[in-house]
Motif scaffolding. Structure first.
Motif, PDB file in Angstrom:
ATOM      1  N   GLY A 264       0.869  -1.125  -0.104  1.00 25.42           N
ATOM      2  CA  GLY A 264       0.123   0.122   0.010  1.00 25.42           C
ATOM      3  C   GLY A 264       0.818   1.242   0.046  1.00 25.42           C
ATOM      4  O   GLY A 264       0.724   2.054  -0.674  1.00 25.42           O
ATOM      5  N   SER A 265       1.980   1.218   0.810  1.00 26.07           N
ATOM      6  CA  SER A 265       2.842   2.541   0.888  1.00 26.07           C
ATOM      7  C   SER A 265       3.544   2.513  -0.463  1.00 26.07           C
ATOM      8  O   SER A 265       3.697   3.640  -1.078  1.00 26.07           O
ATOM      9  CB  SER A 265       3.765   2.374   1.897  1.00 26.07           C
ATOM     10  OG  SER A 265       3.279   2.294   3.401  1.00 26.07           O
ATOM     11  N   ALA A 266       3.703   1.585  -1.290  1.00 24.85           N
ATOM     12  CA  ALA A 266       4.576   1.558  -2.649  1.00 24.85           C
ATOM     13  C   ALA A 266       3.543   2.466  -3.424  1.00 24.85           C
ATOM     14  O   ALA A 266       3.934   3.069  -4.458  1.00 24.85           O
ATOM     15  CB  ALA A 266       4.971   0.262  -3.106  1.00 24.85           C
ATOM     16  N   LEU A 267       2.365   1.932  -3.493  1.00 25.53           N
ATOM     17  CA  LEU A 267       1.207   2.412  -4.527  1.00 25.53           C
ATOM     18  C   LEU A 267       1.132   3.711  -4.111  1.00 25.53           C
ATOM     19  O   LEU A 267       0.729   4.601  -5.100  1.00 25.53           O
ATOM     20  CB  LEU A 267       0.024   1.521  -4.283  1.00 25.53           C
ATOM     21  CG  LEU A 267       0.022   0.192  -4.848  1.00 25.53           C
ATOM     22  CD1 LEU A 267      -1.372  -0.316  -4.505  1.00 25.53           C
ATOM     23  CD2 LEU A 267       0.444   0.034  -6.121  1.00 25.53           C
ATOM     24  N   ALA A 268       1.256   4.347  -3.020  1.00 21.72           N
ATOM     25  CA  ALA A 268       0.859   5.734  -2.658  1.00 21.72           C
ATOM     26  C   ALA A 268       2.045   6.659  -2.698  1.00 21.72           C
ATOM     27  O   ALA A 268       1.692   7.715  -2.842  1.00 21.72           O
ATOM     28  CB  ALA A 268       0.468   5.840  -0.808  1.00 21.72           C
ATOM     29  N   GLY A 418      -0.647   8.446   3.897  1.00 23.45           N
ATOM     30  CA  GLY A 418      -0.512   7.473   2.911  1.00 23.45           C
ATOM     31  C   GLY A 418      -1.697   7.068   2.558  1.00 23.45           C
ATOM     32  O   GLY A 418      -2.221   6.443   1.563  1.00 23.45           O
ATOM     33  N   ILE A 419      -2.662   6.612   3.688  1.00 25.71           N
ATOM     34  CA  ILE A 419      -3.934   6.013   3.376  1.00 25.71           C
ATOM     35  C   ILE A 419      -4.868   7.048   2.674  1.00 25.71           C
ATOM     36  O   ILE A 419      -5.554   6.501   1.626  1.00 25.71           O
ATOM     37  CB  ILE A 419      -4.455   5.770   4.997  1.00 25.71           C
ATOM     38  CG1 ILE A 419      -3.997   4.625   5.600  1.00 25.71           C
ATOM     39  CG2 ILE A 419      -6.413   5.378   4.645  1.00 25.71           C
ATOM     40  CD1 ILE A 419      -4.269   4.604   7.115  1.00 25.71           C
ATOM     41  N   TRP A 420      -4.859   8.266   2.960  1.00 26.44           N
ATOM     42  CA  TRP A 420      -5.577   9.307   1.932  1.00 26.44           C
ATOM     43  C   TRP A 420      -5.023   9.273   0.610  1.00 26.44           C
ATOM     44  O   TRP A 420      -5.856   9.130  -0.286  1.00 26.44           O
ATOM     45  CB  TRP A 420      -5.483  10.633   2.780  1.00 26.44           C
ATOM     46  CG  TRP A 420      -6.089  10.768   3.996  1.00 26.44           C
ATOM     47  CD1 TRP A 420      -7.298  10.016   4.475  1.00 26.44           C
ATOM     48  CD2 TRP A 420      -5.682  11.484   5.190  1.00 26.44           C
ATOM     49  NE1 TRP A 420      -7.393  10.142   5.828  1.00 26.44           N
ATOM     50  CE2 TRP A 420      -6.655  11.347   6.504  1.00 26.44           C
ATOM     51  CE3 TRP A 420      -4.838  12.660   5.171  1.00 26.44           C
ATOM     52  CZ2 TRP A 420      -6.581  12.087   7.262  1.00 26.44           C
ATOM     53  CZ3 TRP A 420      -4.759  13.164   6.493  1.00 26.44           C
ATOM     54  CH2 TRP A 420      -5.570  12.939   7.281  1.00 26.44           C
ATOM     55  N   GLY A 482      -4.247  -6.097   8.483  1.00 29.73           N
ATOM     56  CA  GLY A 482      -3.586  -5.514   7.215  1.00 29.73           C
ATOM     57  C   GLY A 482      -3.655  -4.228   7.277  1.00 29.73           C
ATOM     58  O   GLY A 482      -4.217  -3.234   8.119  1.00 29.73           O
ATOM     59  N   TYR A 483      -2.936  -3.607   6.348  1.00 25.82           N
ATOM     60  CA  TYR A 483      -2.859  -2.122   6.235  1.00 25.82           C
ATOM     61  C   TYR A 483      -4.029  -1.418   5.919  1.00 25.82           C
ATOM     62  O   TYR A 483      -4.832  -2.123   4.814  1.00 25.82           O
ATOM     63  CB  TYR A 483      -1.729  -1.966   4.973  1.00 25.82           C
ATOM     64  CG  TYR A 483      -1.571  -0.191   4.817  1.00 25.82           C
ATOM     65  CD1 TYR A 483      -1.367   0.729   5.867  1.00 25.82           C
ATOM     66  CD2 TYR A 483      -1.378  -0.054   3.449  1.00 25.82           C
ATOM     67  CE1 TYR A 483      -1.361   1.952   5.369  1.00 25.82           C
ATOM     68  CE2 TYR A 483      -1.453   1.382   3.228  1.00 25.82           C
ATOM     69  CZ  TYR A 483      -1.292   2.438   4.215  1.00 25.82           C
ATOM     70  OH  TYR A 483      -0.834   3.654   3.802  1.00 25.82           O
ATOM     71  N   ILE A 484      -4.619  -0.713   6.622  1.00 28.89           N
ATOM     72  CA  ILE A 484      -5.820   0.090   6.444  1.00 28.89           C
ATOM     73  C   ILE A 484      -6.060   0.745   5.256  1.00 28.89           C
ATOM     74  O   ILE A 484      -7.276   0.662   4.426  1.00 28.89           O
ATOM     75  CB  ILE A 484      -6.247   1.261   7.620  1.00 28.89           C
ATOM     76  CG1 ILE A 484      -6.199   0.350   8.798  1.00 28.89           C
ATOM     77  CG2 ILE A 484      -7.605   2.060   7.414  1.00 28.89           C
ATOM     78  CD1 ILE A 484      -6.311   1.171  10.143  1.00 28.89           C
ATOM     79  N   GLY A 485      -4.992   1.343   4.608  1.00 29.25           N
ATOM     80  CA  GLY A 485      -5.020   1.993   3.316  1.00 29.25           C
ATOM     81  C   GLY A 485      -5.364   1.170   2.129  1.00 29.25           C
ATOM     82  O   GLY A 485      -6.012   1.494   1.366  1.00 29.25           O
TER      83      GLY A 485
END
Length: 540
Positions: A264-268, A418-420, A482-485
């Motif tokens: 998720g962090s990579a995509l953001a 990052g989630i946003w 898991g990652y909320i984002g």
């Protein structure tokens, strides 16, 4: 912990800080043009940067004060979970290779300055463009704040600002001075300032990390000794939870959280305004493609940097705030002059990204709030002036965040950003390849992802805080943490797809696409360039 001011370290830190300050102001004369009073020149460096300058700017997304302070701090506090940054950075570059060249091309052809400019032009929707812009501004604030946390961490370790009994203004005065310097040269020189300073920043970072990963293990008896001491420390129970402090190696119960957070962090990462700003400042499509292939060089050193968290444990560093662990490690292990060099690397590593972030957020406000909704007939000079002022306000907001919030939770608020940012991916990245998604469906999907992600993150507690205590929670229907984002992103896509079918079935207005297929593969020498963003007609 140093009980007094480390004069030698402070002198080295101050000298290097002064050097980059001078460079920041001189940058206004670097590549000077006839008319610098427009957003292309101030906010994008004239769209003229080549491969190496762009590499330094984009590299700032990885090697910031966040990287230097928070990643090893996470490992120092909890162990192997902090290594998520390694696969995260590796995964981010193939994503960038796929979509950033297309974004550069269409922005080059249409005169887009921000990602929201593209979204508005692609889907003919000011509402969707506004949602993407506000998300970028909101997510950038804690990221800028985290850079200031890095500066404050090294100032604390050097003994600057007094102790817990010192008046808050005196204690925070050095940070206020650093903030003032950053604000002044960014206002004066725009994106050229961090571009020029980035050379000094990266040289310092490479020198400090290479020396640290060779010198500290030798002094501590080797990596085997370091890992043994770290494993023993992590097995001890945390007084707040009664459970082991952390893990030397990620266990089965943590693997879902680890993998989803990295993905998720990579995509953001390249959704952030500062990443887009650095991308659009380059002079050609191939510059972006080359950067996506050579930027992984940063990830090699990132792995060594993360190991500093283990070294801090083995060296007996004992701090209440984990974000002080690595500055304190340098203070304890190195001569004062080299500690000052390391502190300068962290401090300058904060200035470069903080400047780019504030410029990226200011560009979003100017183009997609001010010009779209407040003054549609704004001249290039007015846009330039507004963006400079807003860049100052972004820094002020970050400073208020630091001075009023608990600094130990800064990384969690950055992860919330990052989630946003991940919720803008369907409109931005998917939109670069297809216009099948309906604009209203994209807006509804964005809203669903934002609401779910924020509420879920609010409900996460930690031993030190009731809310926003982390970025992982149970995944509905799976039962794993898991990652909320990423969970919010999946919800976003589901809502977008379902509503697209519905809206297409009822023939809802789709808006006007002002782009053409050839815009997405255009290079610098191609014809058809426009310098002003075309206005979207009423009702689009």
């Amino acid at each position: 912990m140093n009980q007094g001011i480390n004069g030698v370290a402070l002198a080295v830190f101050g000298l290097l800080f002064a050097v980059v300050t001078v460079l920041g102001f001189l940058a206004a004369r670097w590549r000077r043009v006839e008319n610098s009073s427009n957003l292309d020149e101030w906010g994008l460096g004239g769209r003229s940067f080549g491969t190496w300058i762009t590499w330094f700017l984009l590299g700032g997304d990885l090697y910031t004060a966040y990287t230097f302070v928070a990643i090893p701090a996470a490992i120092y506090a909890a162990g192997a979970a902090g290594f998520f940054a390694i696969p995260y950075s590796i995964l981010a570059f193939p994503v960038a290779f796929v979509f950033l060249p297309r974004l550069w091309s269409v922005s080059h052809r249409k005169g887009y300055v921000t990602a929201s400019d593209f979204v508005r032009g692609r889907f003919g929707s000011k509402g969707l463009s506004l949602a993407v812009a506000l998300t970028g501004i909101l997510a950038t604030m804690p990221y800028v704040a985290l850079q200031l946390v890095g500066i404050q961490a090294v100032l604390d370790v050097m003994g600057v600002g007094g102790d817990a009994h010192t008046h808050w203004f005196v204690k925070d005065l050095p940070l206020l001075i650093a903030f003032g310097v950053l604000a002044a040269y960014t206002y004066s020189s725009g994106l050229r300032a961090p571009a020029l300073i980035a050379f000094v920043k990266d040289v310092l970072i490479y020198v400090v990390i290479v020396v640290a990963v060779i010198y500290i293990p030798i002094k501590l008896g080797g990596f085997a000794e370091i890992f043994d001491k770290a494993e023993a420390a992590f097995s001890e129970p945390n007084p707040a939870t009664g459970k082991p402090r952390g893990q030397l190696v990620t266990g089965p119960q943590s693997q879902w959280a680890y993998a989803t957070l990295a993905l998720g962090s990579a995509l953001a990462l390249f959704m952030y305004p500062h990443s887009i700003t650095a991308t659009l400042s380059s002079r050609g499509r191939e510059v972006i493609r080359r950067n996506a292939t050579i930027l992984p060089l940063y990830s090699v050193l990132l792995g060594f940097l993360a190991l500093l968290g283990f070294m801090a444990i083995a060296a007996g560093v004992n701090v209440q705030n984990a974000q002080l662990a690595i500055p304190q490690l340098f203070e304890d292990m190195f001569p004062d002059w080299f500690a000052g060099l390391a502190f300068a690397a962290i401090g300058i590593g904060a200035l470069v990204p903080a400047a780019i972030m504030s410029i990226g957020a200011a560009n979003l406000f100017t183009r997609n709030v001010y010009k779209d909704f407040l003054k549609p007939d704004a001249t290039p000079e007015q846009e330039h002036k507004v963006s400079k002022i807003v860049s100052l306000l972004v820094k002020v907001g970050a400073l208020v965040f630091i001075l009023t919030m608990d600094k130990t939770v800064a990384i969690n608020f950055q992860l919330l950003g990052g989630i946003w940012m991940l919720q803008t991916m369907p409109a931005l990245v998917v939109g670069l390849f297809t216009r099948w998604f309906h604009r209203w469906a994209l807006l509804a999907g964005w809203a669903a992802g934002m609401i779910y992600g924020t509420v879920a993150a609010y409900g996460v507690a930690s031993p030190t805080q009731k809310h926003f205590g982390g970025s992982s929670a149970e995944i509905p229907g799976i039962g794993e943490v898991g990652y909320i984002g990423l969970t919010a992103f999946v919800l976003n896509l589901l809502v977008t797809v379902v509503l697209t079918f519905v809206l297409r079935a009822v023939k809802a207005p789709e808006g006007v696409d002002e782009t053409e297929p050839g815009d997405y593969t255009a290079d610098a020498g191609d014809k058809g360039v426009v310098t002003e963003l075309p206005k979207v007609g009423a009702g689009h």
